[in-house]
Scaffold this active site. Structure first.
Site, PDB file in Angstrom:
ATOM      1  N   GLY A  40      -4.083  22.245  20.898  1.00  0.00           N
ATOM      2  CA  GLY A  40      -4.915  23.283  21.216  1.00  0.00           C
ATOM      3  C   GLY A  40      -5.393  22.852  22.432  1.00  0.00           C
ATOM      4  O   GLY A  40      -5.406  21.713  22.908  1.00  0.00           O
TER       5      GLY A  40
ATOM      6  N   ASP B 285       3.576  22.211  34.812  1.00  0.00           N
ATOM      7  CA  ASP B 285       2.900  22.783  33.467  1.00  0.00           C
ATOM      8  C   ASP B 285       3.005  22.311  31.854  1.00  0.00           C
ATOM      9  O   ASP B 285       2.860  23.218  31.251  1.00  0.00           O
ATOM     10  CB  ASP B 285       3.373  24.642  33.591  1.00  0.00           C
ATOM     11  CG  ASP B 285       3.445  25.083  34.734  1.00  0.00           C
ATOM     12  OD1 ASP B 285       2.532  25.051  35.469  1.00  0.00           O
ATOM     13  OD2 ASP B 285       4.399  25.774  35.198  1.00  0.00           O
TER      14      ASP B 285
ATOM     15  N   LYS C  99      -5.306  18.645  30.860  1.00  0.00           N
ATOM     16  CA  LYS C  99      -6.115  18.405  29.557  1.00  0.00           C
ATOM     17  C   LYS C  99      -6.073  17.046  29.479  1.00  0.00           C
ATOM     18  O   LYS C  99      -6.781  16.407  28.812  1.00  0.00           O
ATOM     19  CB  LYS C  99      -5.647  19.246  28.386  1.00  0.00           C
ATOM     20  CG  LYS C  99      -6.261  18.796  27.200  1.00  0.00           C
ATOM     21  CD  LYS C  99      -5.810  19.523  25.730  1.00  0.00           C
ATOM     22  CE  LYS C  99      -6.289  18.720  24.628  1.00  0.00           C
ATOM     23  NZ  LYS C  99      -6.022  19.247  23.651  1.00  0.00           N
TER      24      LYS C  99
ATOM     25  N   LEU D 158       1.938  21.505  20.491  1.00  0.00           N
ATOM     26  CA  LEU D 158       2.952  21.499  19.198  1.00  0.00           C
ATOM     27  C   LEU D 158       2.422  22.911  18.344  1.00  0.00           C
ATOM     28  O   LEU D 158       3.099  23.554  17.829  1.00  0.00           O
ATOM     29  CB  LEU D 158       2.504  20.241  18.586  1.00  0.00           C
ATOM     30  CG  LEU D 158       3.265  20.117  17.193  1.00  0.00           C
ATOM     31  CD1 LEU D 158       4.733  19.820  17.483  1.00  0.00           C
ATOM     32  CD2 LEU D 158       2.577  18.995  16.333  1.00  0.00           C
TER      33      LEU D 158
ATOM     34  N   ARG E  68       5.939  32.281  32.739  1.00  0.00           N
ATOM     35  CA  ARG E  68       6.686  31.387  32.750  1.00  0.00           C
ATOM     36  C   ARG E  68       8.159  31.695  32.041  1.00  0.00           C
ATOM     37  O   ARG E  68       7.922  32.461  30.964  1.00  0.00           O
ATOM     38  CB  ARG E  68       5.992  29.930  32.201  1.00  0.00           C
ATOM     39  CG  ARG E  68       4.810  29.784  32.937  1.00  0.00           C
ATOM     40  CD  ARG E  68       4.160  28.420  32.578  1.00  0.00           C
ATOM     41  NE  ARG E  68       3.094  28.072  33.427  1.00  0.00           N
ATOM     42  CZ  ARG E  68       1.951  27.531  32.662  1.00  0.00           C
ATOM     43  NH1 ARG E  68       1.800  27.570  31.392  1.00  0.00           N
ATOM     44  NH2 ARG E  68       0.978  27.459  33.467  1.00  0.00           N
TER      45      ARG E  68
ATOM     46  N   THR F 286      -1.567  28.819  38.925  1.00  0.00           N
ATOM     47  CA  THR F 286      -1.827  28.978  39.872  1.00  0.00           C
ATOM     48  C   THR F 286      -1.525  30.387  40.585  1.00  0.00           C
ATOM     49  O   THR F 286      -2.110  31.057  41.339  1.00  0.00           O
ATOM     50  CB  THR F 286      -0.935  27.922  40.812  1.00  0.00           C
ATOM     51  OG1 THR F 286      -1.268  26.624  40.622  1.00  0.00           O
ATOM     52  CG2 THR F 286      -1.164  28.170  42.480  1.00  0.00           C
TER      53      THR F 286
ATOM     54  N   ASN G  66      -0.271  23.655  45.170  1.00  0.00           N
ATOM     55  CA  ASN G  66       0.376  24.524  44.120  1.00  0.00           C
ATOM     56  C   ASN G  66       0.250  24.065  42.889  1.00  0.00           C
ATOM     57  O   ASN G  66       0.730  24.650  41.996  1.00  0.00           O
ATOM     58  CB  ASN G  66       1.959  23.980  44.683  1.00  0.00           C
ATOM     59  CG  ASN G  66       2.488  22.518  44.683  1.00  0.00           C
ATOM     60  OD1 ASN G  66       1.302  21.808  44.915  1.00  0.00           O
ATOM     61  ND2 ASN G  66       3.426  22.132  45.059  1.00  0.00           N
ATOM     62  N   ALA G  67      -0.295  22.825  42.593  1.00  0.00           N
ATOM     63  CA  ALA G  67      -0.658  22.628  40.822  1.00  0.00           C
ATOM     64  C   ALA G  67      -1.702  23.279  40.500  1.00  0.00           C
ATOM     65  O   ALA G  67      -2.594  23.896  41.614  1.00  0.00           O
ATOM     66  CB  ALA G  67      -1.160  20.894  41.235  1.00  0.00           C
ATOM     67  N   GLY G  68      -1.741  23.508  39.302  1.00  0.00           N
ATOM     68  CA  GLY G  68      -2.963  24.332  38.560  1.00  0.00           C
ATOM     69  C   GLY G  68      -3.238  23.344  37.262  1.00  0.00           C
ATOM     70  O   GLY G  68      -2.440  23.591  36.407  1.00  0.00           O
ATOM     71  N   HIS G  69      -4.086  22.552  37.324  1.00  0.00           N
ATOM     72  CA  HIS G  69      -4.513  21.935  36.160  1.00  0.00           C
ATOM     73  C   HIS G  69      -5.852  22.234  35.434  1.00  0.00           C
ATOM     74  O   HIS G  69      -6.782  22.268  35.975  1.00  0.00           O
ATOM     75  CB  HIS G  69      -4.657  20.350  36.571  1.00  0.00           C
ATOM     76  CG  HIS G  69      -3.608  19.493  36.864  1.00  0.00           C
ATOM     77  ND1 HIS G  69      -3.508  18.495  37.548  1.00  0.00           N
ATOM     78  CD2 HIS G  69      -2.151  20.013  36.998  1.00  0.00           C
ATOM     79  CE1 HIS G  69      -2.243  18.283  37.772  1.00  0.00           C
ATOM     80  NE2 HIS G  69      -1.495  19.248  37.612  1.00  0.00           N
TER      81      HIS G  69
HETATM   82  P1  IMP Z   1       6.372  24.768  45.903  1.00  0.00           P
HETATM   83  O1  IMP Z   1       5.860  23.762  45.230  1.00  0.00           O
HETATM   84  O2  IMP Z   1       5.200  25.986  46.113  1.00  0.00           O
HETATM   85  O3  IMP Z   1       7.158  24.771  47.206  1.00  0.00           O
HETATM   86  O4  IMP Z   1       7.413  25.791  44.831  1.00  0.00           O
HETATM   87  C1  IMP Z   1       8.538  25.075  44.792  1.00  0.00           C
HETATM   88  C2  IMP Z   1       8.872  25.205  43.236  1.00  0.00           C
HETATM   89  O5  IMP Z   1       8.139  24.272  42.483  1.00  0.00           O
HETATM   90  C3  IMP Z   1       8.862  26.651  42.581  1.00  0.00           C
HETATM   91  O6  IMP Z   1       9.673  26.845  41.636  1.00  0.00           O
HETATM   92  C4  IMP Z   1       7.502  26.762  42.030  1.00  0.00           C
HETATM   93  O7  IMP Z   1       7.261  27.461  41.024  1.00  0.00           O
HETATM   94  C5  IMP Z   1       7.552  25.167  41.322  1.00  0.00           C
HETATM   95  N1  IMP Z   1       6.100  24.437  41.341  1.00  0.00           N
HETATM   96  C6  IMP Z   1       5.178  24.077  42.171  1.00  0.00           C
HETATM   97  N2  IMP Z   1       4.082  23.827  41.664  1.00  0.00           N
HETATM   98  C7  IMP Z   1       4.146  23.842  40.522  1.00  0.00           C
HETATM   99  C8  IMP Z   1       3.419  23.595  39.238  1.00  0.00           C
HETATM  100  O8  IMP Z   1       2.073  22.998  39.565  1.00  0.00           O
HETATM  101  N3  IMP Z   1       3.900  23.737  38.206  1.00  0.00           N
HETATM  102  C9  IMP Z   1       5.130  24.492  37.861  1.00  0.00           C
HETATM  103  N4  IMP Z   1       5.772  24.870  38.747  1.00  0.00           N
HETATM  104  C10 IMP Z   1       5.318  24.259  40.098  1.00  0.00           C
END
Ligand code: IMP
Length: 428
Positions: free
Chosen positions: A415, A13, A18, A332, A305, A300, A38-41
């Site tokens: 920003g 995160d 960006k 920043l 946070r 995601t 699991n990623a969120g870009h």
């Molecule tokens: P998992 O990847 O879903 O198995 O989650 C394992 C750990 O990684 C957890 O603490 C999630 O919150 C964290 N996590 C997984 N993907 C992200 C991400 O893209 N950003 C931040 N934390 C993540």
């Protein structure tokens, strides 16, 4: 510098979306090499917000070839949903995307197992994104996984699937197992979902080699962050892939000499989502202010946070593990209103001051951060286009970070907009 690696230097995160989106303008190829949805870009384009979970961030650029490498785990349903969301004509997205046959599939059984494993862990739960990431990578390591390339031959795919699902049945409650472990049903659904992608499944390692030989600019886009690396992170509170720069080689299918420059993205403060050690977390009004101003909610999962001050010990760890050539500092502007800004510059545990990251979970539990406070700038930074236009105290903050890390801060984001980015050095 034809190939550039961007990794998260903290717990994910960091605002990599960006940065990668901005740099994709100079790239010919953008590669995801690990992780899954699991990623969120988050990428803003002409005032429109796009959140990429599985697609590489170069998908909005007509000139860029986007690769999903063999180190990625792909949920076919999520892949189709995301393709629909970017609203590109089929001909166009097909031109821009290729997938490695080595990438493993995330199936419904993996989602079910992720949920069950978390429930079983009780108060030691990881706080996963529940996207089935851990179980899919576990299958890969156990050699019971199913790969994208396996789907190209239906008989072979069914055989692989049979082994995979047989290994899951005993692990799930009976009713759930019946729902998600039916070989024929899963095979039919998966093949249907992947039909539009069939001829995009290739050996991406060869494409990368060709691109490299032609001197093309290749951008490797990391997901999550260094401290979530399966090996080097705060185990067991980590994700299940290699998020560090070394992960590029195994996840994209290139050798170590193929990486020319490596930059780590860090917020100007720190955040973490999910459970696990985060020594500079501020569970007070300052932490809440960071969360409110920084809009610190998961891209995601929308989870709030955890927020805290920047941790130099942690970033030094990231610099070493990734061979960082520089830092890209994001958000920043979130610090603009603070009268002073804290930075952890050492730890204390066992009665001693220690200039190091507490690597063992036992030391970690005892470690207390020692903060250095720098004056805040209490002026907006959001309109600055050059380093010199930043308030003096903001410049001093950045200069101190450079000194502490012995690394240059090459870019500064102030920003959400693509234009709110100060480039101090040429990165490609
Ligand atoms: P998992 O990847 O879903 O198995 O989650 C394992 C750990 O990684 C957890 O603490 C999630 O919150 C964290 N996590 C997984 N993907 C992200 C991400 O893209 N950003 C931040 N934390 C993540």
């Amino acid at each position: 510098m034809p190939s550039l690696v961007i990794v998260g230097a903290q717990w994910g995160d960091e605002g990599k979306g960006k940065i990668v989106d901005a740099l994709a303008g100079q790239a010919d190829v953008v590669v995801r090499f690990q992780g899954g949805d699991n990623a969120g870009h988050t990428v803003f384009r002409d005032g429109q917000k796009f959140v990429f979970h599985i697609l590489p961030c170069g998908m909005l650029r007509p000139r860029v070839l986007n690769l999903i490498g063999g180190g990625v785990v792909v949920n076919p349903r999520k892949l189709s949903e995301e393709i629909a969301l970017i609203r590109l004509p089929e001909r166009e997205w097909r031109r821009r995307l290729r997938l490695s046959g080595e990438a493993h599939l995330i199936l419904d059984c993996h989602l079910a197992l992720d949920r069950c494993a978390e429930a079983q862990r009780g108060n030691r739960k990881i706080g996963t994104t529940q996207r089935g990431i851990g179980p899919a990578y576990a299958d890969r390591a156990a050699r019971t996984g199913v790969r994208l390339g396996d789907t190209l031959d239906e008989d072979y795919f069914r055989a692989q699937l049979k082994t995979c699902l047989a290994a899951k049945r005993a692990l799930l409650p009976k009713a759930l197992a019946r729902q998600v472990c039916n070989v024929e049903r899963v095979a039919r659904e998966t093949l249907k979902l992947l039909r539009p992608f069939r001829d995009l499944i290739v050996d991406t390692s060869i494409l990368l080699e060709e691109a490299r030989q032609k001197g093309k600019h290749i951008l490797y886009e990391g997901a999550q962050g260094t401290m979530l690396d399966i090996s080097a992170g705060t185990y067991p509170y980590v994700t299940s892939s290699h998020t560090i720069a070394g992960g590029v080689c195994v996840g994209a299918g290139v050798g170590p000499h193929a990486l020319d420059r490596i930059l780590g993205v860090s917020k100007a403060y720190a955040t973490r989502v999910g459970s696990g050690p985060f020594p500079t977390e501020l569970q007070n009004a300052t932490g809440e202010t960071l969360r409110r101003i920084g809009g610190e909610y998961g891209a995601t999962t929308q989870r709030p946070r955890r927020c805290g001050w920047l941790d130099i010990m942690q970033l030094r760890q990231a610099a070493r593990l990734n061979s960082l050539d520089g830092i890209i500092l994001t958000k920043l502007d979130v610090l603009d209103g603070f009268d002073k800004v804290g930075v952890c510059t050492a730890y204390r545990w066992g009665g001693k001051r220690r200039p190091e990251w507490p690597a063992s979970p036992v030391d970690m539990a005892k470690a207390e951060p020692i903060y250095t406070f720098l004056p805040g700038w209490q002026q907006p930074t959001t309109g600055a286009t050059r380093f010199a236009e930043l308030p003096a105290a903001a410049r001093a903050y950045i200069n101190k970070i450079e000194d502490w890390l012995d690394l240059p801060v090459t870019m500064i984001s102030i920003g959400q907009d693509r234009k709110q980015l100060i480039m101090r050095r040429k990165v490609f």
